[in-house]
Enzyme design. Structure first.
Site, PDB file in Angstrom:
ATOM      1  N   ALA A 163       0.818  -1.210   0.000  1.00 55.61           N
ATOM      2  CA  ALA A 163       0.000   0.000   0.000  1.00 55.61           C
ATOM      3  C   ALA A 163       0.857   1.266   0.000  1.00 55.61           C
ATOM      4  CB  ALA A 163      -0.949  -0.006   1.200  1.00 55.61           C
ATOM      5  N   THR A 164       2.022   1.197   0.634  1.00 60.13           N
ATOM      6  CA  THR A 164       2.883   2.392   0.637  1.00 60.13           C
ATOM      7  C   THR A 164       3.273   2.751  -0.794  1.00 60.13           C
ATOM      8  OG1 THR A 164       3.739   1.961   2.844  1.00 60.13           O
ATOM      9  CG2 THR A 164       5.106   3.318   1.401  1.00 60.13           C
ATOM     10  N   GLN A 218      -7.009  -0.495   4.835  1.00 64.79           N
ATOM     11  CA  GLN A 218      -7.672  -1.027   6.024  1.00 64.79           C
ATOM     12  C   GLN A 218      -9.115  -1.437   5.767  1.00 64.79           C
ATOM     13  OE1 GLN A 218      -6.398  -1.685   8.980  1.00 64.79           O
ATOM     14  NE2 GLN A 218      -4.435  -0.615   8.956  1.00 64.79           N
ATOM     15  N   SER A 260      -3.634  -3.230   0.138  1.00 55.05           N
ATOM     16  CA  SER A 260      -2.535  -3.967   0.747  1.00 55.05           C
ATOM     17  C   SER A 260      -2.984  -5.405   0.938  1.00 55.05           C
ATOM     18  CB  SER A 260      -2.214  -3.330   2.100  1.00 55.05           C
ATOM     19  OG  SER A 260      -1.454  -4.218   2.886  1.00 55.05           O
ATOM     20  N   HIS A 297      -1.384  -7.596   3.174  1.00 53.69           N
ATOM     21  CA  HIS A 297      -1.152  -8.153   4.513  1.00 53.69           C
ATOM     22  C   HIS A 297      -2.087  -7.612   5.585  1.00 53.69           C
ATOM     23  CE1 HIS A 297       1.153  -5.008   6.857  1.00 53.69           C
ATOM     24  NE2 HIS A 297       1.242  -4.489   5.659  1.00 53.69           N
ATOM     25  N   THR A 335       9.929  -7.143 -12.012  1.00 53.83           N
ATOM     26  CA  THR A 335       9.436  -8.517 -12.085  1.00 53.83           C
ATOM     27  C   THR A 335       8.356  -8.724 -11.037  1.00 53.83           C
ATOM     28  OG1 THR A 335      11.574  -9.351 -12.834  1.00 53.83           O
ATOM     29  CG2 THR A 335      10.094 -10.947 -11.830  1.00 53.83           C
ATOM     30  N   CYS A 350       3.626   1.909  12.547  1.00 52.02           N
ATOM     31  CA  CYS A 350       4.730   2.648  11.968  1.00 52.02           C
ATOM     32  C   CYS A 350       5.241   3.741  12.883  1.00 52.02           C
ATOM     33  CB  CYS A 350       4.327   3.257  10.630  1.00 52.02           C
ATOM     34  SG  CYS A 350       3.840   2.003   9.477  1.00 52.02           S
TER      35      CYS A 350
END
Lengths: 130, 381, 406
Positions: free
Chosen positions: C77-78, C185, C205, C207, C245, C330
């Site tokens: 997501a970043t 989220q 994201s 994860h 890749t 974070c």
């Protein structure tokens, strides 16, 4: 962040938690820190006629290191004269507890707390004798 | 049909032992490495170990290792991390991978001047005496992905250091195949990718001794000392670390094995009519053989070999969607026709002599078929 | 009652990989399975990898009702947020250099915005209302002629409040401004229909939705077409928008995670809401306990609570049998109180006293029971230690005291 065994021990089993009557002339109270900064320590000492600290109590709002620093300090100051207690350096506390660099301010706060308590005791007794 | 994989410069199969190391991190262990609690600490410790393993492989300090999502990101990061002005020049070799040429071209579109360093017929970037004084950044790969020529990295880093220029090298194809020593190379920045040496896809590395001067490519979250935001892919990094550890331990044996395979292949194809080994006289990676095959297009040959269950490529994987001739061969001085007739065979230490024999037989059969077809058509060959 | 300690209650930081996802990923990691480079167009190894990646892309698209062609793979997501925000800003800068976002966004949105400010863009950071949501009228009032992008998150990572992105999309579309949504989220928690919602770009994201770390995606609308300047150049993967890749096993893992999310979202949401409500009901009768953020417009997975007069970090230590956080992962290593809670107008002391409980697919009722007992016990113990609690009990107004800032 991982804490040292000593911090954990003081945190799990804090010594000398409590309060004394702050209006008692033999009691000196130091309260330092601010809620907005995330730590407030209140350290109280009971001083006998020989100028020796007979008892010490604390309450701390703050992280584990702050609680441990103040708990350790109450152990250290008991039986010391005001002069000896006032000479305790934050670096000694930080070293004893193996505080990480980001937590050094906790030991600084503890040093300020005992200084404030001594000052409070002295100012009270200066006014009563005057 | 038995499948033979000889396209290891595109990607390598994951080592079984790397897979085993990763499994717990996919199945039962989790936690965000930035979290304070025990789950987070465990993840953080795993990344710490991976960083040490990776640093050891390339003789760097763990603090010099920045993890990225792959070689492409690491190369983009390196090229864009150096602050440039419109008066700046950058120089890259003419045979760089697309993930260096791409960002270099992007920088030139934004105004700075791009110089391409020429190569000779043996695939070696020509040594030079000096660079234009406005040059801020030079990038020369450690070893070429298509024909395997190893470059004189030490020469370029010394030249750059003398002139106060940042030197970057893309070591994606070298790491795990030959000895790569970051400290001794003199490079300021070095990038490589995990999946070229039996680590999983999706992780790469930028090694640097220039932390303070770098601009991040991905902003946010503060990971990797604020230089690369984003939650770390713990499982993949554990895999990368393990692959690095194994590569370091086994490098001499792997190198010897690959070299034996290469010699066997080259001895078998050298006598064949119309087959030419590219950069044969150059110091080359032990695992890479590029051939031009007169009368064929590489594309067709690759397809025919695939029908026989053999995977090779006609150039780099990133280019294989396009039928354009290899920019590497063109830069070396080959004609477009010759360049279009190239195939790349790249193996790993996991391959066997049998794999090579199967390839050689299939290749010979293609050549024979073509020749009889040509004879039937009365074509000259 | 059986619980495994420590109990994981930090699902907003990262989720465990679902065993079904792990199983599927394993197949794409080994020689016996599929391991090729999906960009290798000349042999079976590459084709099979490409096929797997495309099937996974369809799963991503299906969860949010988009076209697979609108999904671009990223490393997380970043990267998606960086690509969306910097990519749009760089492409459309001739039309204007103003961007609107909110103070409570994730750092992966705020930091690219700061970077753009350094490059000469102007960014308006909206203040949220006390419930954590932005005022749509204020948003509209801040849109200018030179505004090119509005970037707002769907679900806040710290307090779990859900923004009305459908309504925001109507506003941005009416003003011909692009709208980016960080949905890291929200996938698997809130229904998303990009056919209906006028969202132009959306970050995902893996994860946070039971997929692996290190992979994400960006939705880029095709009709009307949204353009981006690539942030990573190279082989021209992902139609030139993102080179590199593709990690086949990672894409496959995310695809499987999103496929499961789509199938199980409704039933799972109900179960988790019941657990969350149980947790809140178990502690809300304690004195001086406050929920941060709107409790109605909120994902069921999140409960962010301030325990007044108890410092958050020491509480986390006391609650070591449950893994929780005092803010987003974070920023959790720093000593600053949560900037999100401060932006809601919470006092610093309440911000310092906050804990985020985030629960999910593998949380059990027994976990919640254990947590309630532990919280009640430890908060009580720490308040016994707290001079502020003493003063509160003595009726002292803490605001009346001159504190020495340090």
């Amino acid at each position: 962040m991982s804490y040292s065994e000593k911090v954990l021990d003081h945190y799990e089993n804090p010594r000398n938690v409590g309060a004394m009557d702050k209006d008692d002339a033999s009691v000196g109270t130091g309260m330092v820190g601010a809620p907005a900064c995330g730590d407030v320590m209140r350290l109280q000492i009971k001083v006998n006629e020989h100028g020796v600290i007979e008892d010490a109590k604390f309450k701390t709002y703050g992280c584990g290191s702050a609680i441990a620093s103040s708990s350790l300090l109450t152990e250290w100051v008991k039986g010391k004269t005001l002069e000896e207690a006032g000479a305790i350096k934050n670096t000694e506390i930080a070293e004893e507890l193996a505080l990480p660099p980001v937590k050094i301010h906790c030991s600084v706060l503890a040093e300020s707390a005992i200084k404030a308590a001594i000052e409070d005791y002295q100012s009270k007794n200066a006014t009563t004798t005057a | 049909m038995m499948l033979v994989y000889l396209d290891n410069n595109a990607t390598t199969p994951l080592d079984e032992r790397v897979y085993e190391a990763m499994c717990p991190w996919l199945k039962s262990t989790y936690g965000n490495p930035s979290s304070v609690h025990s789950f987070g600490r465990k993840a953080r410790a795993a990344i710490h170990q991976a960083r040490e393993q990776v640093a050891a492989l390339v003789n760097a300090h763990p603090s010099q290792v920045i993890f990225t999502s792959g070689g492409t990101e690491a190369n983009n990061f390196a090229l864009k991390a150096v602050s440039l002005t419109p008066a700046s020049r950058i120089a890259v070799s003419a045979i760089e991978h697309a993930s260096v040429l791409g960002p270099a071209l992007n920088l030139s579109q934004q105004g700075c001047q791009l110089d391409k360093l020429p190569v000779n017929l043996q695939g070696q970037v020509e040594p030079i005496r000096s660079l234009p004084p406005e040059t801020r950044l030079v990038s020369v790969m450690w070893a070429n992905n298509e024909m395997g020529a190893v470059q004189t990295v030490a020469h370029f880093s010394a030249l750059c250091r003398a002139q106060g220029i940042i030197f970057h090298t893309d070591a994606s194809q070298a790491v795990g195949k030959i000895s790569v020593d970051f400290a001794a190379s003199g490079a300021h920045l070095m990038s490589f990718s995990g999946h070229k040496f039996h680590a999983p896809q999706g992780v790469g590395v930028l090694v640097t001794d220039k932390f303070n001067e770098l601009e991040p490519l991905l902003h946010g979250g503060g990971q990797e000392k604020g230089l690369r935001g984003g939650t770390e892919p713990v499982a993949a990094l554990v895999g990368l670390g393990k692959a690095a550890e194994l590569a370091l331990q086994e490098l001499p044996q792997r190198h010897q094995k690959m070299l034996a395979l290469r010699n066997a292949l080259e001895n078998a194809v050298r006598p064949l009519d119309g087959v030419h080994i590219v950069a044969e006289q150059a110091a080359r990676l032990p695992n890479t053989v590029m051939l031009t095959v007169a009368g064929f297009t590489g594309e067709t040959l690759v397809m025919e070999l695939d029908r026989c269950g053999i995977a090779v490529s006609s150039g780099s994987a990133c280019h294989s969607a396009h039928a354009e001739p290899s920019h590497v061969l063109l830069a070396m001085g080959y004609t477009p026709e010759q360049a279009k007739s190239a195939i790349r065979i790249s193996f790993s230490a996991q391959n066997t002599l049998t794999d090579i024999e199967i390839l050689v037989q299939a290749l010979k059969k293609q050549l024979d078929n073509f020749r009889s077809f040509a004879a039937m058509q009365g074509l000259m060959f | 009652m059986n619980v495994n300690l420590p109990i994981y209650m930090d699902y907003s930081a990262t989720t465990p990989v679902d065993p079904r996802v792990a199983e599927k990923m394993m197949h794409y990691l080994t020689l016996q399975g599929v391991f090729g480079n999906p960009a290798s167009r000349s042999h079976k190894f590459g084709w099979e990898a490409e096929h797997a990646v495309e099937e996974a892309r369809e799963h991503i698209a299906a969860l949010v009702n988009a076209d697979p062609k609108e999904i671009v793979w990223t490393s997380g997501a970043t990267e998606s947020n960086n690509l969306a925000i910097k990519g749009v800003a760089h492409f459309y800068q001739a039309q204007g250099k103003h961007i609107i976002t909110c103070k409570t966004e994730h750092k992966a949105v705020l930091d690219p915005c700061r970077q753009l400010e350094r490059e000469g863009f102007e960014v308006t950071y909206l203040d949220p209302q006390p419930n954590g949501l932005i005022d749509l009228k204020e948003l509209e009032a801040n849109i200018r002629k030179d505004t090119i992008l509005v970037s707002l998150m769907h679900v806040n990572n710290e307090i779990g409040v859900v923004a009305d992105i459908a309504a925001i999309g109507e506003i941005t579309r009416a003003h011909k401004v692009l709208f980016h949504v960080d949905a890291a989220q929200s996938t698997g928690k809130v229904a998303i229909d990009l056919e209906k919602m006028k969202v132009d770009l959306m970050s995902f994201s893996a994860h946070k939705t039971y997929g692996p770390k290190g992979v994400g995606a960006l939705y880029v609308r095709r009709k009307p077409r949204v353009r981006l300047e690539a942030q990573m150049h190279g082989g021209g993967h992902e139609r030139g928008m993102r080179s590199g890749t593709l990690a086949t096993h990672q894409c496959v893992g995310m695809g499987e995670a999103f496929r499961i999310a789509r199938e199980e979202m409704l039933s799972e949401g109900e179960r988790i809401k019941a657990l969350r409500d149980k947790l809140w009901n178990g502690i809300k009768d304690m004195e001086e306990v406050y929920v941060n953020g709107d409790l109605e417009h909120r994902v069921p997975h999140n409960l962010n609570v301030s325990f007044n007069f108890v410092e958050g970090e020491s509480l986390i230590m006391a609650l070591k049998d449950i893994a929780v956080s005092s803010g987003s992962a974070c920023t959790s290593a720093s000593l600053e109180p949560s900037y999100v809670l401060r932006a809601l107008g919470r006092d610093d002391e309440l911000a310092h006293s906050s804990i985020r409980f985030s629960i999910g697919r593998f949380t059990t009722e027994a976990d919640i029971d254990y947590a309630i007992d532990l919280i009640r016990n430890k908060v009580g113990k720490l308040r016994e230690l707290s001079p502020l609690w003493d003063m509160f009990k003595d009726g002292v107004d803490l605001k009346s005291i001159q504190w020495s800032a340090h």
